[in-house]
Design a protein around this motif. Structure first.
Motif, PDB file in Angstrom:
ATOM      1  N   TYR A  25     -13.740  -7.106   8.904  1.00 45.56           N
ATOM      2  CA  TYR A  25     -13.820  -5.653   9.044  1.00 45.56           C
ATOM      3  C   TYR A  25     -12.552  -5.085   9.679  1.00 45.56           C
ATOM      4  O   TYR A  25     -12.098  -3.987   9.319  1.00 45.56           O
ATOM      5  CB  TYR A  25     -15.049  -5.268   9.867  1.00 45.56           C
ATOM      6  CG  TYR A  25     -16.331  -5.248   9.057  1.00 45.56           C
ATOM      7  CD1 TYR A  25     -16.514  -4.315   8.041  1.00 45.56           C
ATOM      8  CD2 TYR A  25     -17.352  -6.162   9.318  1.00 45.56           C
ATOM      9  CE1 TYR A  25     -17.678  -4.297   7.288  1.00 45.56           C
ATOM     10  CE2 TYR A  25     -18.533  -6.145   8.568  1.00 45.56           C
ATOM     11  CZ  TYR A  25     -18.690  -5.207   7.556  1.00 45.56           C
ATOM     12  OH  TYR A  25     -19.834  -5.182   6.820  1.00 45.56           O
ATOM     13  N   LYS A  26     -11.973  -5.823  10.636  1.00 43.56           N
ATOM     14  CA  LYS A  26     -10.727  -5.359  11.265  1.00 43.56           C
ATOM     15  C   LYS A  26      -9.594  -5.286  10.241  1.00 43.56           C
ATOM     16  O   LYS A  26      -8.830  -4.319  10.197  1.00 43.56           O
ATOM     17  CB  LYS A  26     -10.338  -6.303  12.405  1.00 43.56           C
ATOM     18  CG  LYS A  26     -11.184  -6.166  13.664  1.00 43.56           C
ATOM     19  CD  LYS A  26     -10.881  -4.868  14.400  1.00 43.56           C
ATOM     20  CE  LYS A  26     -11.606  -4.827  15.741  1.00 43.56           C
ATOM     21  NZ  LYS A  26     -11.322  -3.575  16.485  1.00 43.56           N
ATOM     22  N   ILE A  27      -9.465  -6.346   9.422  1.00 38.00           N
ATOM     23  CA  ILE A  27      -8.437  -6.350   8.377  1.00 38.00           C
ATOM     24  C   ILE A  27      -8.683  -5.216   7.395  1.00 38.00           C
ATOM     25  O   ILE A  27      -7.763  -4.489   6.996  1.00 38.00           O
ATOM     26  CB  ILE A  27      -8.426  -7.715   7.637  1.00 38.00           C
ATOM     27  CG1 ILE A  27      -7.975  -8.833   8.580  1.00 38.00           C
ATOM     28  CG2 ILE A  27      -7.515  -7.651   6.414  1.00 38.00           C
ATOM     29  CD1 ILE A  27      -8.157 -10.232   8.013  1.00 38.00           C
ATOM     30  N   CYS A  28      -9.937  -5.059   7.011  1.00 41.33           N
ATOM     31  CA  CYS A  28     -10.306  -4.013   6.059  1.00 41.33           C
ATOM     32  C   CYS A  28      -9.981  -2.624   6.604  1.00 41.33           C
ATOM     33  O   CYS A  28      -9.472  -1.762   5.881  1.00 41.33           O
ATOM     34  CB  CYS A  28     -11.790  -4.126   5.721  1.00 41.33           C
ATOM     35  SG  CYS A  28     -12.323  -3.098   4.344  1.00 41.33           S
ATOM     36  N   ASN A  29     -10.250  -2.394   7.878  1.00 42.35           N
ATOM     37  CA  ASN A  29      -9.952  -1.097   8.488  1.00 42.35           C
ATOM     38  C   ASN A  29      -8.464  -0.789   8.452  1.00 42.35           C
ATOM     39  O   ASN A  29      -8.062   0.363   8.252  1.00 42.35           O
ATOM     40  CB  ASN A  29     -10.470  -1.061   9.931  1.00 42.35           C
ATOM     41  CG  ASN A  29     -11.983  -1.019  10.013  1.00 42.35           C
ATOM     42  OD1 ASN A  29     -12.658  -0.648   9.042  1.00 42.35           O
ATOM     43  ND2 ASN A  29     -12.534  -1.409  11.151  1.00 42.35           N
ATOM     44  N   VAL A  30      -7.641  -1.816   8.645  1.00 40.74           N
ATOM     45  CA  VAL A  30      -6.192  -1.619   8.551  1.00 40.74           C
ATOM     46  C   VAL A  30      -5.804  -1.229   7.126  1.00 40.74           C
ATOM     47  O   VAL A  30      -5.019  -0.304   6.909  1.00 40.74           O
ATOM     48  CB  VAL A  30      -5.430  -2.890   8.977  1.00 40.74           C
ATOM     49  CG1 VAL A  30      -3.927  -2.736   8.705  1.00 40.74           C
ATOM     50  CG2 VAL A  30      -5.662  -3.182  10.455  1.00 40.74           C
ATOM     51  N   LEU A  31      -6.347  -1.947   6.138  1.00 41.23           N
ATOM     52  CA  LEU A  31      -6.007  -1.682   4.739  1.00 41.23           C
ATOM     53  C   LEU A  31      -6.464  -0.290   4.299  1.00 41.23           C
ATOM     54  O   LEU A  31      -5.796   0.375   3.498  1.00 41.23           O
ATOM     55  CB  LEU A  31      -6.633  -2.746   3.833  1.00 41.23           C
ATOM     56  CG  LEU A  31      -6.121  -4.175   4.014  1.00 41.23           C
ATOM     57  CD1 LEU A  31      -6.901  -5.133   3.119  1.00 41.23           C
ATOM     58  CD2 LEU A  31      -4.625  -4.272   3.713  1.00 41.23           C
ATOM     59  N   LYS A  32      -7.588   0.165   4.825  1.00 38.76           N
ATOM     60  CA  LYS A  32      -8.125   1.477   4.456  1.00 38.76           C
ATOM     61  C   LYS A  32      -7.326   2.629   5.039  1.00 38.76           C
ATOM     62  O   LYS A  32      -7.128   3.660   4.405  1.00 38.76           O
ATOM     63  CB  LYS A  32      -9.570   1.609   4.954  1.00 38.76           C
ATOM     64  CG  LYS A  32     -10.621   0.943   4.109  1.00 38.76           C
ATOM     65  CD  LYS A  32     -11.991   1.217   4.732  1.00 38.76           C
ATOM     66  CE  LYS A  32     -13.102   0.594   3.921  1.00 38.76           C
ATOM     67  NZ  LYS A  32     -14.432   0.829   4.558  1.00 38.76           N
ATOM     68  N   ASN A  61     -14.146  -3.431  -0.528  1.00 43.39           N
ATOM     69  CA  ASN A  61     -14.360  -2.036  -0.134  1.00 43.39           C
ATOM     70  C   ASN A  61     -13.358  -1.612   0.932  1.00 43.39           C
ATOM     71  O   ASN A  61     -13.715  -0.982   1.929  1.00 43.39           O
ATOM     72  CB  ASN A  61     -15.793  -1.852   0.369  1.00 43.39           C
ATOM     73  CG  ASN A  61     -16.824  -2.004  -0.731  1.00 43.39           C
ATOM     74  OD1 ASN A  61     -17.024  -1.102  -1.532  1.00 43.39           O
ATOM     75  ND2 ASN A  61     -17.464  -3.157  -0.781  1.00 43.39           N
ATOM     76  N   CYS A  62     -12.097  -1.980   0.698  1.00 44.14           N
ATOM     77  CA  CYS A  62     -11.041  -1.692   1.674  1.00 44.14           C
ATOM     78  C   CYS A  62     -10.076  -0.612   1.195  1.00 44.14           C
ATOM     79  O   CYS A  62      -8.916  -0.577   1.610  1.00 44.14           O
ATOM     80  CB  CYS A  62     -10.273  -2.967   2.019  1.00 44.14           C
ATOM     81  SG  CYS A  62     -11.256  -4.204   2.881  1.00 44.14           S
ATOM     82  N   GLY A  63     -10.549   0.254   0.285  1.00 37.29           N
ATOM     83  CA  GLY A  63      -9.729   1.387  -0.104  1.00 37.29           C
ATOM     84  C   GLY A  63      -8.905   1.201  -1.352  1.00 37.29           C
ATOM     85  O   GLY A  63      -8.175   2.128  -1.750  1.00 37.29           O
ATOM     86  N   TYR A  64      -8.994   0.038  -1.994  1.00 34.85           N
ATOM     87  CA  TYR A  64      -8.269  -0.187  -3.238  1.00 34.85           C
ATOM     88  C   TYR A  64      -9.215  -0.022  -4.419  1.00 34.85           C
ATOM     89  O   TYR A  64     -10.371  -0.470  -4.373  1.00 34.85           O
ATOM     90  CB  TYR A  64      -7.648  -1.581  -3.248  1.00 34.85           C
ATOM     91  CG  TYR A  64      -6.450  -1.705  -2.331  1.00 34.85           C
ATOM     92  CD1 TYR A  64      -5.169  -1.463  -2.806  1.00 34.85           C
ATOM     93  CD2 TYR A  64      -6.613  -2.020  -0.987  1.00 34.85           C
ATOM     94  CE1 TYR A  64      -4.062  -1.548  -1.969  1.00 34.85           C
ATOM     95  CE2 TYR A  64      -5.510  -2.114  -0.134  1.00 34.85           C
ATOM     96  CZ  TYR A  64      -4.248  -1.870  -0.628  1.00 34.85           C
ATOM     97  OH  TYR A  64      -3.161  -1.949   0.197  1.00 34.85           O
ATOM     98  N   LEU A 108      -6.215  -7.243  -4.476  1.00 32.92           N
ATOM     99  CA  LEU A 108      -6.533  -5.828  -4.348  1.00 32.92           C
ATOM    100  C   LEU A 108      -5.333  -5.002  -4.788  1.00 32.92           C
ATOM    101  O   LEU A 108      -4.187  -5.320  -4.434  1.00 32.92           O
ATOM    102  CB  LEU A 108      -6.876  -5.471  -2.903  1.00 32.92           C
ATOM    103  CG  LEU A 108      -7.925  -6.326  -2.189  1.00 32.92           C
ATOM    104  CD1 LEU A 108      -8.087  -5.862  -0.746  1.00 32.92           C
ATOM    105  CD2 LEU A 108      -9.255  -6.285  -2.923  1.00 32.92           C
ATOM    106  N   THR A 109      -5.561  -3.938  -5.545  1.00 31.87           N
ATOM    107  CA  THR A 109      -4.450  -3.088  -5.968  1.00 31.87           C
ATOM    108  C   THR A 109      -4.959  -1.720  -6.424  1.00 31.87           C
ATOM    109  O   THR A 109      -6.107  -1.580  -6.862  1.00 31.87           O
ATOM    110  CB  THR A 109      -3.634  -3.733  -7.103  1.00 31.87           C
ATOM    111  OG1 THR A 109      -2.505  -2.903  -7.400  1.00 31.87           O
ATOM    112  CG2 THR A 109      -4.476  -3.923  -8.358  1.00 31.87           C
ATOM    113  N   ASN A 110      -4.083  -0.724  -6.323  1.00 27.00           N
ATOM    114  CA  ASN A 110      -4.348   0.593  -6.894  1.00 27.00           C
ATOM    115  C   ASN A 110      -3.622   0.783  -8.211  1.00 27.00           C
ATOM    116  O   ASN A 110      -3.769   1.825  -8.856  1.00 27.00           O
ATOM    117  CB  ASN A 110      -3.929   1.697  -5.905  1.00 27.00           C
ATOM    118  CG  ASN A 110      -4.914   1.848  -4.764  1.00 27.00           C
ATOM    119  OD1 ASN A 110      -6.128   1.755  -4.960  1.00 27.00           O
ATOM    120  ND2 ASN A 110      -4.405   2.078  -3.565  1.00 27.00           N
TER     121      ASN A 110
END
Length: 306
Positions: A25-32, A61-64, A108-110
């Motif tokens: 979750y910490k890594i994900c929060n950074v990515l988001k 679910n990290c914003g990508y 993960l990518t946009n």
């Protein structure tokens, strides 16, 4: 385009607390959060050791907008297989996404992904070492995706995690470096690239488990320039830059492992701005100081030449 590779260290081990879910979750929060001080606005994120379905769901679910997850057998590119009723066809996938303890890879990518493949290495760990290193359990692989920038510009991105070196954990004749196996995996990966991508531009990254540091430099690292001629990394200090560092909170008491995590670009690219990522410490819910993973990430910028 800015690319990150990060081994997230999500080992599903019984009786040990690696704070996997909290760190995920910490890594994900950074990515988001594009405004987070540890976020470098990466266009492509290469993840290794996302071993469980639970942590994979978090990272998806990290914003990508796109998370590339390819289940075992889904794209087994080991050549055409004979069908039991005659004729030839590609081997079908058994399920769409990875289950627990598969390859652990994720991208993960946009950016727009128009093709995706997975190759599972034939050369792997010793079955007799299944309880000492567990390499034979994991399905070490390489993911390969094609990014479409516009009608005329496309390139390939690969993510991999090669077999590890266990000489630091044993002594004498019990030392298992797997350097020959790791070298063969590099050859397999290059043959896979040739088959799928041909002469197209390619960037590949991941945890190679070898590097230029004296503690990690062995056969596979010496062979890499011969297997991938013309591929370059972003300039960096080969000794002081380490992704497997004894200063990491998960590496206390261990010796430096050097830079094991890399991003290489084919001669079609300029590659620059190499830097560590996710090398900071945060405080866990229990008050313990933790790194995001037992490896620091590595980030680079690639520019496709005209």
């Amino acid at each position: 385009m800015k690319i990150l590779t990060l081994n997230v260290y999500m080992k599903p081990e019984i009786g040990a607390n690696f704070f996997a879910e909290e760190r995920a979750y910490k890594i994900c929060n950074v990515l988001k959060d594009k405004k987070h001080p540890h976020n470098k606005k990466w266009d492509i994120v290469l993840i290794q050791e996302a071993w469980t379905v639970g942590v994979r769901k978090i990272f998806k679910n990290c914003g990508y907008k796109t998370a590339v997850d390819i289940g075992k057998g889904a794209w087994r590119a080991t050549g055409i297989m004979r069908h039991r009723r005659g004729g030839f066809r590609p081997r079908p996938g058994r399920h769409g996404n990875e289950l627990n303890v598969d390859s652990g890879l994720l991208i993960l990518t946009n950016l727009s992904v128009d093709e995706k493949y997975r190759y599972e290495f034939k050369n792997e760990g010793k079955i007799t070492n299944i309880f000492s290193d567990g390499e034979a359990i994991a399905n070490k692989s390489v993911y390969l995706i094609r990014i479409q920038l516009d009608e005329n510009r496309k390139f390939w991105v690969a993510n991999t995690h090669l077999i590890a070196n266990y000489c630091d954990e044993t002594e004498g004749d019990d030392c298992v470096s797997y350097e020959v196996v790791r070298t063969k995996q590099m050859y397999e990966m290059k043959n896979f690239f040739n088959k799928i991508a041909g002469d197209d531009p390619i960037v590949f990254g991941g945890d190679i488990n070898s590097g230029e540091h004296p503690n990690s430099k062995e056969l596979s690292w010496r062979m890499l320039p011969l297997i991938f001629p013309g591929y370059k990394q972003a300039p960096h200090d080969q000794l002081s830059i380490q992704t497997s560092s004894s200063e990491n909170t998960f590496k206390e008491g261990q010796k430096d492992g050097g830079k094991l995590d890399h991003i290489f670009a084919s001669p079609h690219f300029d590659i620059s701005d190499g830097e560590l990522a996710f090398d900071a410490v945060f405080e866990s819910q229990s008050g313990k100081r933790l790194n995001y993973s037992d490896h620091y990430g590595w980030s680079s910028v690639v520019k496709l030449r005209d």
